[in-house]
Motif scaffolding. Structure first.
Motif, mmCIF file in Angstrom:
data_model
loop_
_atom_site.group_PDB
_atom_site.id
_atom_site.type_symbol
_atom_site.label_atom_id
_atom_site.label_comp_id
_atom_site.label_asym_id
_atom_site.label_seq_id
_atom_site.Cartn_x
_atom_site.Cartn_y
_atom_site.Cartn_z
ATOM 1 N N GLY A 141 0.767 -1.140 0.186
ATOM 2 C CA GLY A 141 -0.077 -0.005 0.082
ATOM 3 C C GLY A 141 0.913 1.377 0.081
ATOM 4 N N GLU A 142 0.271 2.262 -0.331
ATOM 5 C CA GLU A 142 0.914 3.605 -0.218
ATOM 6 C C GLU A 142 0.474 4.411 1.102
ATOM 7 N N ALA A 143 1.415 4.873 1.708
ATOM 8 C CA ALA A 143 1.227 5.760 2.997
ATOM 9 C C ALA A 143 0.083 6.838 3.005
ATOM 10 N N LYS A 144 -0.161 7.402 1.839
ATOM 11 C CA LYS A 144 -1.052 8.425 1.462
ATOM 12 C C LYS A 144 -2.461 7.908 1.356
ATOM 13 N N ALA A 145 -2.532 6.424 1.428
ATOM 14 C CA ALA A 145 -3.769 5.754 1.275
ATOM 15 C C ALA A 145 -4.390 5.138 2.640
ATOM 16 N N VAL A 146 -3.439 5.081 3.671
ATOM 17 C CA VAL A 146 -3.744 4.433 4.915
ATOM 18 C C VAL A 146 -5.089 4.909 5.357
ATOM 19 N N THR A 147 -5.823 3.695 5.599
ATOM 20 C CA THR A 147 -7.299 4.073 6.268
ATOM 21 C C THR A 147 -7.350 3.692 7.655
ATOM 22 N N ARG A 148 -6.331 2.889 8.196
ATOM 23 C CA ARG A 148 -6.191 2.508 9.596
ATOM 24 C C ARG A 148 -4.795 2.147 9.866
ATOM 25 N N THR A 149 -4.599 2.461 11.169
ATOM 26 C CA THR A 149 -3.039 1.778 11.763
ATOM 27 C C THR A 149 -3.651 0.846 12.698
ATOM 28 N N ILE A 150 -2.980 -0.414 12.829
ATOM 29 C CA ILE A 150 -3.079 -1.468 13.697
ATOM 30 C C ILE A 150 -1.680 -1.801 14.339
ATOM 31 N N GLU A 151 -1.594 -1.573 15.726
ATOM 32 C CA GLU A 151 -0.585 -1.812 16.435
ATOM 33 C C GLU A 151 -0.486 -3.280 16.895
ATOM 34 N N ILE A 152 0.754 -3.964 16.610
ATOM 35 C CA ILE A 152 0.930 -5.329 16.910
ATOM 36 C C ILE A 152 2.189 -5.377 17.618
ATOM 37 N N GLY A 153 1.924 -6.069 18.939
ATOM 38 C CA GLY A 153 2.948 -6.464 20.018
ATOM 39 C C GLY A 153 3.689 -7.537 19.624
ATOM 40 N N MET A 154 5.121 -7.716 19.966
ATOM 41 C CA MET A 154 5.703 -8.788 19.713
ATOM 42 C C MET A 154 6.597 -9.093 20.820
ATOM 43 N N THR A 155 6.545 -10.449 21.331
ATOM 44 C CA THR A 155 7.221 -10.892 22.730
ATOM 45 C C THR A 155 8.173 -11.974 22.684
ATOM 46 N N ASP A 156 8.867 -12.065 23.294
ATOM 47 C CA ASP A 156 9.767 -13.262 23.676
ATOM 48 C C ASP A 156 8.944 -14.625 23.932
ATOM 49 N N ALA A 157 7.664 -14.154 24.704
ATOM 50 C CA ALA A 157 6.887 -15.518 24.628
ATOM 51 C C ALA A 157 6.428 -16.127 23.370
ATOM 52 N N MET A 158 6.989 -15.606 22.231
ATOM 53 C CA MET A 158 6.567 -16.262 20.799
ATOM 54 C C MET A 158 5.056 -15.911 20.429
ATOM 55 N N ARG A 159 4.680 -14.489 20.826
ATOM 56 C CA ARG A 159 3.351 -14.151 20.695
ATOM 57 C C ARG A 159 3.174 -12.920 20.000
ATOM 58 N N PHE A 160 1.925 -12.764 19.203
ATOM 59 C CA PHE A 160 1.692 -11.418 18.718
ATOM 60 C C PHE A 160 0.629 -11.031 19.311
ATOM 61 N N THR A 161 0.248 -9.696 19.725
ATOM 62 C CA THR A 161 -0.792 -9.089 20.403
ATOM 63 C C THR A 161 -1.360 -7.963 19.569
ATOM 64 N N PRO A 162 -2.468 -7.887 18.936
ATOM 65 C CA PRO A 162 -3.422 -9.138 18.888
ATOM 66 C C PRO A 162 -2.824 -10.050 18.067
ATOM 67 N N ASP A 163 -3.784 -11.498 17.929
ATOM 68 C CA ASP A 163 -3.140 -12.415 16.897
ATOM 69 C C ASP A 163 -4.369 -12.574 15.939
ATOM 70 N N ARG A 164 -5.464 -12.051 16.062
ATOM 71 C CA ARG A 164 -6.470 -12.189 15.092
ATOM 72 C C ARG A 164 -7.048 -10.709 14.715
ATOM 73 N N LEU A 165 -7.201 -10.674 13.423
ATOM 74 C CA LEU A 165 -7.421 -9.335 13.055
ATOM 75 C C LEU A 165 -8.702 -9.336 12.118
ATOM 76 N N GLU A 166 -9.470 -8.197 11.907
ATOM 77 C CA GLU A 166 -10.562 -8.585 10.687
ATOM 78 C C GLU A 166 -10.510 -6.964 10.175
ATOM 79 N N VAL A 167 -10.217 -7.055 8.741
ATOM 80 C CA VAL A 167 -10.068 -5.687 7.971
ATOM 81 C C VAL A 167 -11.055 -5.994 6.974
ATOM 82 N N ARG A 168 -11.448 -4.948 6.080
ATOM 83 C CA ARG A 168 -12.307 -4.697 4.921
ATOM 84 C C ARG A 168 -11.508 -4.670 3.804
ATOM 85 N N GLN A 169 -12.132 -5.576 2.850
ATOM 86 C CA GLN A 169 -11.474 -5.495 1.417
ATOM 87 C C GLN A 169 -11.366 -4.202 0.940
#
Length: 162
Positions: free
Chosen positions: A44-72
């Motif tokens: 994607g192009e930065a100027k077209a961003v419609t939403r920002t989603i923050e994803i955490g990464m840890t040494d517990a080998m997990r992402f937070t959140p690990d389930r996302l829903e976006v619109r086509q």
């Protein structure tokens, strides 16, 4: 060296595992983004961003959140925060693509790549990608560093049709 020879050498290098290294070293600044359609979308192009989603990464080998829903049609800025003490990465793809890539990472742990659907994040740092989800479906994301994927550092993205 002719253009044809240079193109052939570049092609061979990209298919023989000669690439960059996944490690804790600093990565070079990315060059121009390749706008290549993938089953899970396109850069994607930065100027077209419609939403920002923050994803955490840890040494517990997990992402937070690990389930996302976006619109086509949405263009998402993913901001990856590595709260761990080791390198992590965020790679978008299909389960099949991620499985194949993870197997390659085991065989060639020094392999590096700089695709627009990947973010390599050093400990305590932030990374980001901008991705346009122009195809509906269920897709995956994972950290493909050896051992991380196997430990469950994975997530799902559901792209809902318009």
């Amino acid at each position: 060296m002719t253009f044809r020879t240079a193109a052939l050498l570049l092609s061979l290098a990209s298919t023989t595992g000669l690439a960059f290294a996944h490690g804790n070293e600093d990565h070079k600044p990315a060059g121009p983004v390749r706008m290549e359609q993938k089953p899970w979308g396109i850069a994607g192009e930065a100027k077209a961003v419609t939403r920002t989603i923050e994803i955490g990464m840890t040494d517990a080998m997990r992402f937070t959140p690990d389930r996302l829903e976006v619109r086509q049609g949405e263009t998402i800025r993913f901001v990856h925060n590595n709260a761990g003490k080791v390198m992590h990465e965020f790679v978008l793809g299909t389960k099949k693509d991620l499985d194949e890539h993870a197997a390659l990472m085991k065989k060639f742990p020094g392999m590096e790549h700089d695709e627009p659907y990947m973010s390599h994040v050093a400990p305590g740092q932030r990374g980001e990608i901008v991705w346009r989800f122009n195809r509906a479906g269920e897709f995956d994301f994972a950290c493909l560093l050896p051992g991380h994927y196997e430990a469950g550092m994975v997530g799902k993205i559901k792209v809902v049709a318009q």
